[in-house]
Design an enzyme around this catalytic site. Structure first.
Site, short mmCIF file in Angstrom:
data_model
loop_
_atom_site.label_atom_id
_atom_site.label_comp_id
_atom_site.label_asym_id
_atom_site.label_seq_id
_atom_site.Cartn_x
_atom_site.Cartn_y
_atom_site.Cartn_z
CG ASP A 38 -0.26 -0.15 2.51
OD1 ASP A 38 0.98 -0.37 2.51
OD2 ASP A 38 -0.91 -0.05 3.57
CG HIS B 201 22.67 5.63 -16.36
ND1 HIS B 201 21.61 5.72 -17.22
CD2 HIS B 201 23.41 6.74 -16.60
CE1 HIS B 201 21.71 6.83 -17.96
NE2 HIS B 201 22.80 7.47 -17.59
CG ASP C 143 25.66 12.01 -13.64
OD1 ASP C 143 24.91 12.98 -13.46
OD2 ASP C 143 25.74 11.41 -14.73
CG ASP D 66 22.78 15.40 -16.19
OD1 ASP D 66 23.41 14.79 -15.31
OD2 ASP D 66 22.54 14.92 -17.31
CG HIS E 169 28.51 8.49 -22.48
ND1 HIS E 169 28.77 9.82 -22.66
CD2 HIS E 169 29.30 8.08 -21.45
CE1 HIS E 169 29.67 10.21 -21.77
NE2 HIS E 169 30.02 9.17 -21.03
CG HIS F 190 21.33 14.87 -22.23
ND1 HIS F 190 20.65 15.50 -21.21
CD2 HIS F 190 22.35 14.19 -21.61
CE1 HIS F 190 21.21 15.21 -20.05
NE2 HIS F 190 22.26 14.42 -20.26
CG HIS G 124 18.30 11.92 -20.74
ND1 HIS G 124 18.36 10.58 -20.47
CD2 HIS G 124 19.48 12.43 -20.28
CE1 HIS G 124 19.52 10.30 -19.88
NE2 HIS G 124 20.21 11.40 -19.75
CD GLU H 10 26.26 13.64 -20.22
OE1 GLU H 10 26.60 12.75 -19.43
OE2 GLU H 10 25.09 13.96 -20.43
CE1 TYR I 59 32.28 7.06 -17.41
CE2 TYR I 59 32.42 7.10 -19.81
CZ TYR I 59 31.95 7.65 -18.63
OH TYR I 59 31.17 8.77 -18.67
NE ARG J 62 28.60 10.87 -16.52
CZ ARG J 62 28.50 9.62 -16.09
NH1 ARG J 62 29.19 8.65 -16.68
NH2 ARG J 62 27.73 9.29 -15.07
CD GLU K 269 26.03 15.29 -17.16
OE1 GLU K 269 26.13 14.47 -16.23
OE2 GLU K 269 25.12 15.25 -18.00
N1 GLY Z 1 22.72 11.68 -15.42
C1 GLY Z 1 22.39 11.10 -16.66
C2 GLY Z 1 23.14 11.71 -17.75
O1 GLY Z 1 24.18 12.27 -17.54
O2 GLY Z 1 22.71 11.73 -18.87
MN MN Z 2 23.70 14.02 -18.77
MN MN Z 3 24.60 13.15 -15.68
#
Ligand code: GLY
Ligand code: MN
Ligand code: MN
Length: 481
Positions: free
Chosen positions: A61, A282, A300, A311, A385, A389, A396, A413, A417, A434, A436
């Site tokens: 619930d 992720h 991140d 982000d 990647h 974005h 996103h 970003e 890796y 990374r 970003e």
């Molecule tokens: N935090 C997800 C990305 O960097 O796209």
């Molecule tokens: Mn991002």
């Molecule tokens: Mn990110």
């Protein structure tokens, strides 16, 4: 004197009333204007239908904290579930005159509100969200509308994953009524012939991309706040970082700072990965109990402030000093990112010009120079990647990607890796970086929104030497005998 006291009392009681809710949400004028712009972009003789997000069950619930569908929020400001909005291209005739938009919302209910919180109800939506035609969702089934008279009925297709809460007028009922009224093919009868031929599940998304991809000043005020809060959180974590902390604890510190500044949520699950965990793009388990002095930690995180999410990623050495290998990889990602950021301006394409033309080229050349790959043209998975974005109501976010335009807010970003076991010298294993940042495209270039958090390796090391209030925040040891 008495008069002064009375005035003081009134203003105190007003100000304490006002504090029940923040007062810097998007304005009703913003939402109203956005509905008008959707209407302008709709084809002639059409109707657009938007549904609120479903409530999601966590277990038994207990439901997940409700989050409105970003399109629905953008167009209404309504934060409650079980609602449907219709925007008409042309004025429609109704019993009380003409109208070109109508919303059905969840009804007031004293008992439900006692358990699960306040509802705006018809009066609240009319007054605070500037709608004229507002009805309870229980009235949608009997709402008299002939969808067949429109050249186009615009909506997003359904995933059919909405629970029937058995409450009359809930989202399950709203969707079922709409499907019946509009001639949407029913289960077991999924033939094209059985459905109305004016159903259009493509056009609306392009309209929303065109609108949401360019931010207004009002949206940018909220987005800037989300980004500033996220950067301040990164800075405080840089100061507080000590070997032996847990990934959870570091995540908690970020998220405490989000809340301290009234950011309601994280825009996406926080990613806090030390060492090899940083190689999982992720990684949201954040389970490592003790981060160690010989690794970096990739963080991140984005605060969501009144719907708008930042982000921002920073990767820092746990002990405050980059090793030789860590610095080589970090500075390479920094160079790729910095050059891509500096090339941001209207007219360029993120993937072609900024990623393949700049960031990926720099990374490939750098990896080859370090001997991690054989040549700059060798295929590899160390940067798996894309470069960036849109950000906004979604992390996103909706937006166009053909070329950048003034008013777009995007991330830049790049990352490298190198997981354990990778086909290179093992001195590189477990290094994941990374960086970003959030960038606003302006008429003649860009503005770096996330400049409150240092990103140069030397500046990070300097910041990590600063004292942290957490140094004196000592809690009882639960494992003590
Ligand atoms: N935090 C997800 C990305 O960097 O796209
Ligand atoms: Mn991002
Ligand atoms: Mn990110």
């Amino acid at each position: 004197m008495k008069k002064f006291l009375a005035i003081a009392f009134i203003s105190i009681s007003f100000s304490s009333m006002a504090q029940d809710m923040p007062d810097d949400f998007l304005s009703s004028e913003f939402h109203q204007e956005r509905r008008g712009l959707v209407r302008e972009k709709m084809p002639k003789n059409s109707v657009a239908v938007f549904f609120a997000n479903p409530v999601r069950n966590r277990a038994n619930d207990v439901d997940y904290v409700y989050h409105q569908d970003p399109n629905f929020y953008y167009l209404t400001g309504y934060k409650e579930p079980h609602a449907v909005l219709m925007i008409f291209k042309e004025e429609q005739d109704g019993p009380d005159g003409t109208y070109d938009e109508i919303i059905f919302i969840q009804p007031r209910n004293a008992m439900a509100e006692m358990w699960t919180g306040r509802r705006m109800g018809i009066g609240g939506v009319k007054e605070k969200l500037a709608f004229n035609q507002v009805f309870n969702n229980t009235d949608f089934e009997d709402y008299n509308i002939d969808f067949s008279k429109f050249d186009k009925v615009l909506f997003y297709d359904f995933f059919d994953d909405v629970r029937d809460t058995k409450t009359e007028g809930d989202l399950y009922d709203l969707i079922a009524s709409f499907k019946t009224k509009a001639g949407y093919p029913t289960e077991g009868d999924l033939t094209i012939e059985s459905s109305a031929n004016n159903l259009d599940m493509e056009t609306l998304d392009q309209i929303m991309k065109d609108l949401r991809g360019i931010k207004t000043k009002e949206e940018l005020d909220l987005l800037r706040k989300a980004v500033d809060i996220s950067c301040i959180a990164q800075v405080e974590v840089m100061k507080a970082m000590r070997p032996g902390m847990s990934e959870f604890e570091i995540q908690g510190l970020h998220e405490f700072i989000f809340k301290k500044y009234q950011a309601e949520y994280e825009g996406y699950p926080s990613i806090v990965g030390a060492g090899n965990n940083g190689c999982i793009l992720h990684y949201i388990e954040n389970y490592k109990p003790e981060v160690s002095s010989d690794e970096m930690i990739l963080m991140d995180l984005g605060a969501e402030y009144h719907g708008y999410t930042a982000d921002v990623t920073r990767t820092i050495p746990v002990d405050g000093k980059f090793s030789k290998e860590e610095k080589a990889i970090y500075d390479l990602v920094y160079k790729a990112q910095d050059e891509a950021i500096k090339a941001c301006k209207p007219g360029v394409n993120i993937q072609r010009d900024l990623d393949f033309g700049i960031a990926r080229r720099i990374i490939n050349e750098g990896l080859a120079e370090l001997g991690i790959i054989d040549s700059a043209t060798q295929r590899h998975l160390y940067y798996p990647h894309g470069l960036g974005h849109h950000i906004g109501l979604d992390v996103h976010d909706k937006g166009n990607y053909e070329y950048l335009e003034a008013g777009m807010a995007i991330t830049i970003e790049p990352g490298i890796y190198i997981p354990e076991g990778a086909k290179c010298d093992e001195k590189w294993w477990g290094i994941a970086v990374r960086i970003e940042d959030d960038v606003l495209i302006t008429e003649d270039g860009y503005e770096l929104l996330s400049d409150l958090a240092p990103r140069k390796s030397e500046e990070i090391e300097k910041m990590m030497k600063e004292p942290s209030p957490l140094d004196s925040f000592v809690l009882p040891d639960l494992d003590k005998e």
